[in-house]
Design a protein around this motif. Structure first.
Motif, mmCIF file in Angstrom:
data_model
loop_
_atom_site.group_PDB
_atom_site.id
_atom_site.type_symbol
_atom_site.label_atom_id
_atom_site.label_comp_id
_atom_site.label_asym_id
_atom_site.label_seq_id
_atom_site.Cartn_x
_atom_site.Cartn_y
_atom_site.Cartn_z
ATOM 1 N N ARG A 19 8.905 30.278 -14.848
ATOM 2 C CA ARG A 19 8.509 30.909 -16.279
ATOM 3 C C ARG A 19 8.138 32.437 -15.928
ATOM 4 N NH1 ARG A 19 3.151 29.455 -19.783
ATOM 5 N NH2 ARG A 19 3.744 31.196 -21.526
ATOM 6 N N PHE A 20 7.612 33.039 -14.879
ATOM 7 C CA PHE A 20 7.048 34.360 -14.665
ATOM 8 C C PHE A 20 7.366 35.040 -13.687
ATOM 9 C CE2 PHE A 20 3.172 32.201 -16.655
ATOM 10 C CZ PHE A 20 3.526 32.763 -17.994
ATOM 11 N N GLY A 21 8.355 34.180 -12.758
ATOM 12 C CA GLY A 21 8.856 34.711 -11.465
ATOM 13 C C GLY A 21 9.962 34.189 -10.902
ATOM 14 N N THR A 22 10.150 34.855 -9.813
ATOM 15 C CA THR A 22 11.419 34.498 -9.011
ATOM 16 C C THR A 22 11.083 33.984 -7.623
ATOM 17 O OG1 THR A 22 12.759 35.650 -10.573
ATOM 18 C CG2 THR A 22 13.923 34.948 -8.472
ATOM 19 N N ILE A 23 11.854 33.086 -7.096
ATOM 20 C CA ILE A 23 11.356 32.783 -5.445
ATOM 21 C C ILE A 23 12.546 33.054 -4.769
ATOM 22 C CG2 ILE A 23 10.638 31.050 -3.909
ATOM 23 C CD1 ILE A 23 9.321 29.379 -6.096
ATOM 24 N N PHE A 24 12.269 34.010 -3.557
ATOM 25 C CA PHE A 24 13.276 34.342 -2.789
ATOM 26 C C PHE A 24 13.001 33.759 -1.274
ATOM 27 C CE2 PHE A 24 12.935 37.607 -6.095
ATOM 28 C CZ PHE A 24 14.300 37.945 -6.203
ATOM 29 N N ARG A 25 13.950 33.627 -0.334
ATOM 30 C CA ARG A 25 13.716 33.187 0.901
ATOM 31 C C ARG A 25 13.729 34.808 1.706
ATOM 32 N NH1 ARG A 25 15.940 28.926 3.590
ATOM 33 N NH2 ARG A 25 17.418 28.507 1.803
ATOM 34 N N CYS A 26 12.631 34.706 2.454
ATOM 35 C CA CYS A 26 12.442 35.674 3.217
ATOM 36 C C CYS A 26 12.089 35.408 4.658
ATOM 37 C CB CYS A 26 11.330 36.494 2.621
ATOM 38 S SG CYS A 26 9.642 35.784 2.485
ATOM 39 N N PHE A 27 12.125 36.391 5.441
ATOM 40 C CA PHE A 27 11.467 35.970 6.998
ATOM 41 C C PHE A 27 10.974 37.266 7.531
ATOM 42 C CE2 PHE A 27 15.685 38.067 7.978
ATOM 43 C CZ PHE A 27 15.533 38.564 9.229
ATOM 44 N N HIS A 28 9.973 36.943 8.459
ATOM 45 C CA HIS A 28 9.334 38.182 9.096
ATOM 46 C C HIS A 28 10.285 38.656 10.375
ATOM 47 C CE1 HIS A 28 5.845 40.242 11.265
ATOM 48 N NE2 HIS A 28 5.336 40.051 10.051
ATOM 49 N N MET A 87 4.676 32.387 1.297
ATOM 50 C CA MET A 87 4.312 31.021 1.257
ATOM 51 C C MET A 87 5.291 30.203 2.161
ATOM 52 S SD MET A 87 4.253 30.031 -2.673
ATOM 53 C CE MET A 87 5.609 30.545 -3.623
ATOM 54 N N ASP A 88 4.885 28.965 2.320
ATOM 55 C CA ASP A 88 5.638 27.928 3.086
ATOM 56 C C ASP A 88 7.037 27.962 2.352
ATOM 57 O OD1 ASP A 88 3.968 26.681 5.015
ATOM 58 O OD2 ASP A 88 2.953 25.704 3.518
ATOM 59 N N LEU A 89 8.045 27.986 3.250
ATOM 60 C CA LEU A 89 9.462 27.733 2.533
ATOM 61 C C LEU A 89 9.564 26.180 2.559
ATOM 62 C CD1 LEU A 89 12.427 28.661 2.065
ATOM 63 C CD2 LEU A 89 12.780 28.613 4.309
ATOM 64 N N CYS A 90 10.088 25.643 1.104
ATOM 65 C CA CYS A 90 10.226 24.203 1.169
ATOM 66 C C CYS A 90 11.607 23.966 0.720
ATOM 67 C CB CYS A 90 9.369 23.738 0.074
ATOM 68 S SG CYS A 90 7.369 23.601 0.579
ATOM 69 N N GLN A 91 11.726 22.585 0.497
ATOM 70 C CA GLN A 91 13.076 22.242 0.091
ATOM 71 C C GLN A 91 13.248 22.466 -1.628
ATOM 72 O OE1 GLN A 91 14.080 17.962 1.269
ATOM 73 N NE2 GLN A 91 12.495 18.267 2.923
ATOM 74 N N PRO A 92 14.465 22.552 -1.847
ATOM 75 C CA PRO A 92 14.698 23.069 -3.221
ATOM 76 C C PRO A 92 14.291 21.718 -4.232
ATOM 77 C CG PRO A 92 16.598 22.688 -2.431
ATOM 78 C CD PRO A 92 15.742 22.609 -1.174
ATOM 79 N N HIS A 93 14.294 20.563 -3.650
ATOM 80 C CA HIS A 93 13.759 19.235 -4.819
ATOM 81 C C HIS A 93 12.436 18.865 -4.486
ATOM 82 C CE1 HIS A 93 18.111 19.087 -5.390
ATOM 83 N NE2 HIS A 93 18.576 18.709 -3.965
ATOM 84 N N LEU A 139 5.969 19.379 -3.307
ATOM 85 C CA LEU A 139 7.130 19.933 -2.650
ATOM 86 C C LEU A 139 7.211 19.230 -1.602
ATOM 87 C CD1 LEU A 139 6.706 23.843 -3.581
ATOM 88 C CD2 LEU A 139 7.658 21.936 -5.077
ATOM 89 N N PHE A 140 8.370 19.518 -0.627
ATOM 90 C CA PHE A 140 8.334 18.955 0.766
ATOM 91 C C PHE A 140 9.119 20.085 1.541
ATOM 92 C CE2 PHE A 140 8.837 15.442 -2.198
ATOM 93 C CZ PHE A 140 7.885 14.468 -1.689
ATOM 94 N N ASP A 141 8.411 20.184 2.525
ATOM 95 C CA ASP A 141 8.939 21.125 3.636
ATOM 96 C C ASP A 141 10.019 20.734 4.344
ATOM 97 O OD1 ASP A 141 7.724 19.452 5.689
ATOM 98 O OD2 ASP A 141 6.048 20.899 6.200
ATOM 99 N N SER A 142 10.353 21.613 5.347
ATOM 100 C CA SER A 142 11.818 21.326 6.108
ATOM 101 C C SER A 142 11.611 20.107 6.941
ATOM 102 C CB SER A 142 12.145 22.566 7.092
ATOM 103 O OG SER A 142 11.113 22.929 7.891
#
Length: 276
Positions: A19-28, A87-93, A139-142
């Motif tokens: 509703r308020f934002g977008t989630i992107f994949r990122c890496f350090h 934050m943690d990268l989780c699965q899309p489902h 959610l669920f992580d990798s």
């Protein structure tokens, strides 16, 4: 997008939108570890409630981290236009996607709810009520570890104070919330019980054709176990559901009680080896 974020992380493709934002994949770049970055556009925050939710999420996630079953926050960046949370990268489902097509085996439901109760008991020990427990926020992580997320509606009760305000989602909200009464952290236990019921039955315990009808059914709290649906569900599971989806909050299990009962339930009834 915050300049400080771009200097520390490489932001890649979009992986989700809310509703308020977008989630992107990122890496350090230094560690090469993948993360998710939630980018919130402040211009979309219409009122004080939205702005409070904006501040709640990083505040409570930081307080509760680290925990194996709570989405972990790693960095927060803010400027006049955006708030960015790494934050943690989780699965899309989400858990919703796993249960939307019907009931799941009791052994699988037991392990999922045990992990959710582990997260919830930790929140309550820290004096935080989530107040919007629902499958969409699980959610669920990798590695397929369950992660409780979305603390925008969370509230502090650590000083023994009660809470108020109609917060939550119709199918999962506790009756005392719907009735406009003051309430405590056990509203989260009710919501967890509803999720367990849906996982075992494939349908919610209280439903209607509109939000108003659902709320009416929740307030009546006439919990039933239709034999054609629950014929393969153990008596131990139904007993636990009665204690979690209990209309009287004073008699409803706490998260710790539900977790303790659930561990016994898993060991004795399901023969699943679990450890706290």
């Amino acid at each position: 997008m915050c300049e400080a974020l771009k200097t520390q992380y490489q932001v890649n493709e979009e992986i989700g939108r809310g509703r308020f934002g977008t989630i992107f994949r990122c890496f350090h770049p230094l560690s090469n570890e993948p993360y998710a970055c939630k980018l919130i556009d402040k211009s979309l925050l219409a009122d004080s409630t939205d702005r409070e939710c904006l501040q709640n999420e990083p505040k409570f996630m930081t307080l509760l981290s680290p925990h194996p079953n709570i989405l972990q926050i790693f960095d927060v960046f803010e400027d006049d236009d955006y708030l960015s949370i790494v934050m943690d990268l989780c699965q899309p489902h989400t858990l919703f996607d796993r249960i939307v097509n019907g009931p799941i085996p009791e052994t699988q439901a037991a392990l999922l709810i045990k992990s959710l109760l582990e997260a919830l008991a930790h929140c309550h020990r820290m004096g935080v009520a989530h107040r919007d427990i629902k499958p969409d926020n699980v959610l669920f992580d990798s590695a397929d570890n369950l992660k409780l997320a979305d603390f925008g509606s969370a509230e502090w009760f650590g000083d023994g104070s009660t809470m108020s305000g109609v917060v939550g989602t119709p199918y999962y909200v506790a009756p005392e919330v719907v009735m406009g009464r003051e309430y405590d952290e056990k509203v989260d236990v009710w919501s967890c019980g509803v999720i367990l019921y849906i996982m075992l039955a494939g349908i919610p315990p209280f439903y209607g054709d509109s939000a108003a009808e659902i709320f009416e059914a929740v307030v009546r709290a006439n919990l039933r176990f239709p034999s054609r649906i629950f014929r393969n569900v153990s008596p131990a599971a139904k007993d636990l559901l009665r204690k979690m989806i209990c209309r009287d909050p004073s008699r409803r299990f706490s998260a710790e009680q539900a977790l303790s009962k659930f561990i016994t339930f898993c060991r004795r009834s399901l023969r699943v080896r679990v450890s706290r």
